[in-house]
Motif scaffolding. Structure first.
Motif, PDB file in Angstrom:
ATOM      1  N   UNK A 104      48.685  44.506  29.233  1.00  0.00           N
ATOM      2  CA  UNK A 104      46.867  45.415  28.896  1.00  0.00           C
ATOM      3  C   UNK A 104      46.502  43.684  27.702  1.00  0.00           C
ATOM      4  N   UNK A 105      45.494  43.604  27.347  1.00  0.00           N
ATOM      5  CA  UNK A 105      44.996  43.426  26.038  1.00  0.00           C
ATOM      6  C   UNK A 105      45.016  43.944  24.811  1.00  0.00           C
ATOM      7  N   UNK A 106      46.002  43.411  24.465  1.00  0.00           N
ATOM      8  CA  UNK A 106      46.197  43.948  22.919  1.00  0.00           C
ATOM      9  C   UNK A 106      45.002  44.046  22.046  1.00  0.00           C
ATOM     10  N   UNK A 107      43.350  43.991  21.883  1.00  0.00           N
ATOM     11  CA  UNK A 107      42.163  43.848  21.667  1.00  0.00           C
ATOM     12  C   UNK A 107      41.482  44.799  22.253  1.00  0.00           C
ATOM     13  N   UNK A 108      42.143  45.825  23.075  1.00  0.00           N
ATOM     14  CA  UNK A 108      41.067  46.278  23.784  1.00  0.00           C
ATOM     15  C   UNK A 108      40.942  47.733  23.097  1.00  0.00           C
ATOM     16  N   UNK A 109      41.335  48.317  21.881  1.00  0.00           N
ATOM     17  CA  UNK A 109      40.440  49.451  21.793  1.00  0.00           C
ATOM     18  C   UNK A 109      38.971  48.292  20.964  1.00  0.00           C
ATOM     19  N   UNK A 110      39.441  47.631  19.795  1.00  0.00           N
ATOM     20  CA  UNK A 110      39.051  46.618  19.628  1.00  0.00           C
ATOM     21  C   UNK A 110      37.013  46.212  20.482  1.00  0.00           C
ATOM     22  N   UNK A 111      37.547  46.159  21.805  1.00  0.00           N
ATOM     23  CA  UNK A 111      36.850  45.331  22.202  1.00  0.00           C
ATOM     24  C   UNK A 111      35.460  46.460  22.836  1.00  0.00           C
ATOM     25  N   UNK A 112      36.388  48.266  22.864  1.00  0.00           N
ATOM     26  CA  UNK A 112      36.075  48.728  23.443  1.00  0.00           C
ATOM     27  C   UNK A 112      35.033  50.137  22.317  1.00  0.00           C
ATOM     28  N   UNK A 113      35.809  49.787  20.872  1.00  0.00           N
ATOM     29  CA  UNK A 113      34.744  49.877  19.997  1.00  0.00           C
ATOM     30  C   UNK A 113      33.523  48.944  19.033  1.00  0.00           C
ATOM     31  N   UNK A 114      33.768  48.027  19.623  1.00  0.00           N
ATOM     32  CA  UNK A 114      32.752  46.887  19.571  1.00  0.00           C
ATOM     33  C   UNK A 114      31.695  46.982  20.445  1.00  0.00           C
ATOM     34  N   UNK A 115      31.939  47.336  21.871  1.00  0.00           N
ATOM     35  CA  UNK A 115      31.196  47.319  23.540  1.00  0.00           C
ATOM     36  C   UNK A 115      30.181  49.148  22.863  1.00  0.00           C
ATOM     37  N   UNK A 170      37.627  46.127  33.610  1.00  0.00           N
ATOM     38  CA  UNK A 170      37.936  44.660  34.232  1.00  0.00           C
ATOM     39  C   UNK A 170      39.069  44.450  33.421  1.00  0.00           C
ATOM     40  N   UNK A 171      40.083  44.779  32.229  1.00  0.00           N
ATOM     41  CA  UNK A 171      41.173  44.636  31.624  1.00  0.00           C
ATOM     42  C   UNK A 171      42.446  45.289  32.372  1.00  0.00           C
ATOM     43  N   UNK A 173      42.011  45.100  36.053  1.00  0.00           N
ATOM     44  CA  UNK A 173      42.510  44.459  36.990  1.00  0.00           C
ATOM     45  C   UNK A 173      42.914  42.308  36.436  1.00  0.00           C
ATOM     46  N   UNK A 174      42.360  42.615  34.991  1.00  0.00           N
ATOM     47  CA  UNK A 174      43.054  41.429  34.388  1.00  0.00           C
ATOM     48  C   UNK A 174      44.725  41.413  34.147  1.00  0.00           C
ATOM     49  N   UNK A 175      44.879  42.809  33.772  1.00  0.00           N
ATOM     50  CA  UNK A 175      46.437  42.777  33.630  1.00  0.00           C
ATOM     51  C   UNK A 175      47.263  42.807  35.146  1.00  0.00           C
ATOM     52  N   UNK A 176      46.823  43.471  35.881  1.00  0.00           N
ATOM     53  CA  UNK A 176      47.234  43.693  37.331  1.00  0.00           C
ATOM     54  C   UNK A 176      47.313  41.956  38.270  1.00  0.00           C
ATOM     55  N   UNK A 177      46.734  41.210  37.754  1.00  0.00           N
ATOM     56  CA  UNK A 177      46.810  39.836  37.794  1.00  0.00           C
ATOM     57  C   UNK A 177      47.429  38.993  37.405  1.00  0.00           C
ATOM     58  N   UNK A 178      47.826  39.370  36.207  1.00  0.00           N
ATOM     59  CA  UNK A 178      48.645  38.376  35.429  1.00  0.00           C
ATOM     60  C   UNK A 178      50.052  38.802  35.918  1.00  0.00           C
ATOM     61  N   UNK A 179      49.870  40.261  36.008  1.00  0.00           N
ATOM     62  CA  UNK A 179      51.837  40.606  36.462  1.00  0.00           C
ATOM     63  C   UNK A 179      51.408  40.459  37.797  1.00  0.00           C
ATOM     64  N   UNK A 180      50.773  40.230  38.797  1.00  0.00           N
ATOM     65  CA  UNK A 180      51.548  40.071  39.618  1.00  0.00           C
ATOM     66  C   UNK A 180      51.754  38.817  40.035  1.00  0.00           C
ATOM     67  N   UNK A 181      51.175  38.182  39.443  1.00  0.00           N
ATOM     68  CA  UNK A 181      51.039  36.750  39.298  1.00  0.00           C
ATOM     69  C   UNK A 181      52.640  36.284  38.663  1.00  0.00           C
ATOM     70  N   UNK A 182      53.760  37.460  38.402  1.00  0.00           N
ATOM     71  CA  UNK A 182      54.527  37.319  37.302  1.00  0.00           C
ATOM     72  C   UNK A 182      55.590  37.766  37.774  1.00  0.00           C
ATOM     73  N   UNK A 183      54.930  38.063  38.901  1.00  0.00           N
ATOM     74  CA  UNK A 183      56.117  39.601  40.150  1.00  0.00           C
ATOM     75  C   UNK A 183      56.245  38.344  41.469  1.00  0.00           C
ATOM     76  N   UNK A 184      55.278  37.595  41.671  1.00  0.00           N
ATOM     77  CA  UNK A 184      55.714  36.111  42.390  1.00  0.00           C
ATOM     78  C   UNK A 184      56.505  35.410  42.096  1.00  0.00           C
ATOM     79  N   UNK A 185      56.238  34.621  41.191  1.00  0.00           N
ATOM     80  CA  UNK A 185      57.358  34.094  40.128  1.00  0.00           C
ATOM     81  C   UNK A 185      58.976  34.632  40.402  1.00  0.00           C
TER      82      UNK A 185
END
Length: 316
Positions: A104-115, A170-171, A173-185
């Motif tokens: 997960x994006x460690x700054x997701x709360x800040x991103x949501x709050x700003x948005x 969006x966050x 999906x990005x986390x899932x893509x990263x996790x999928x790449x690491x799972x494949x590796x």
């Protein structure tokens, strides 16, 4: 060639000495053989035994040092047991959901709050603009104005929620893509580890077989070397033994040849004195007497033949 019989009588008794006589070459030959037998009889019998040759001694030392290379077989067996006891890693399946929170994006709360702050600011401007429009229309305090504000607030709320949802989606999906790449590796690494472990086990088994085979070949070669040294050494010792026994072998051959000679044909006797014995005495004639007698008989036969078959003379 019959026997010659002589009958004698005497009134006196005297001793008669009969001495056998041999040719000088017979006497010398027998005396020479006897002297050599006496001379060889004084030799130390242990000196006639050929000792172990150098190659035989080397073969004995080599045979004592044969060990079959058991340590190599033991090491090969340890390798095989190690491979058998080793647990081959299996391929582990990896899921992208395992520990997805770590992506997960460690700054997701800040991103949501700003948005949402920007959205709220824009929503405030929309409300203010709508209030001005309602005031200009003179419908600021009526039911129509209330309905308009209600609709506006609903749209703004939905828009705000949609924006927040899109941000979280969006966050994710990005986390899932990263996790999928690491799972494949991880799964690829697990597969490679299993393959490497299997290859390593096969190589260790192959090395164990090679080590055992080399040990067996080396042990067989050592045994062949010892056998060859022993065989050649035995041949060398037999030659040495024949060399030591050569005088006896030669003497034995000479004695055998001498024994096969008809020496009795050359043996005679000399008599001194007279014999007082009355009776018949049979004397064996000597070789010369036999030869003379045979010559006489041959002459008689030749004369008889001439008388029975006279030679014809003249022309036919």
């Amino acid at each position: 060639m019959g026997k010659k019989k002589t009958k004698t009588s005497s009134s006196t008794t005297e001793r008669a000495t009969v001495t056998p006589t041999n040719p000088q070459w017979v006497t010398d030959g027998v005396q020479g053989l006897s002297a050599r037998v006496s001379q060889l009889g004084q030799v130390d019998p242990y000196s006639l035994v050929a000792p172990l040759s150098g190659l035989e001694q080397q073969a004995m030392r080599g045979a004592a040092g044969l060990n079959g290379y058991g340590f190599a077989y033991d090491e090969a067996a340890d390798w095989v047991r190690g491979v058998a006891a080793q647990e081959t890693p299996s391929v582990q399946s990896a899921s992208l959901l395992d520990g997805i929170e770590a992506y997960y994006n460690p700054y997701r709360n800040q991103v949501v709050d700003a948005a949402t702050a920007d959205f709220d600011a824009e929503a405030g401007r929309t409300r203010a603009s709508q209030a001005l429009d309602l005031a200009g229309q003179g419908a600021f305090g009526g039911s129509g104005a209330a309905l308009t504000r209600s609709l506006t607030e609903g749209e703004l709320a939905r828009a705000r929620n949609a924006q927040v949802s899109n941000l979280f989606a969006g966050m994710f999906n990005t986390s899932a893509a990263l996790a999928s790449q690491d799972a494949d590796r991880r799964q690829q690494a697990s597969t490679q580890n299993a393959q490497l472990a299997a290859q390593n086990a096969a190589l260790r088994l192959q090395a164990a077989n090679s080590l055992a085979g080399l040990a067996g070949s080396r042990a067989a070669s050592d045994r062949d070397d010892v056998a060859t040294q022993a065989a050649i050494g035995a041949q060398a010792r037999s030659v040495d033994q024949a060399y030591r026994m050569a005088p006896y072998t030669a003497l034995n051959s000479q004695a055998d040849i001498m024994a096969k000679l008809p020496l009795e044909l050359f043996r005679g006797s000399t008599t001194e004195g007279t014999s007082s014995t009355t009776g018949t005495r049979t004397d064996t004639p000597s070789f010369l007497d036999n030869l003379a007698q045979a010559t006489g008989i041959a002459g008689d036969i030749f004369s008889l033949g001439k008388a029975m078959f006279p030679t014809k003379t003249g022309t036919g």
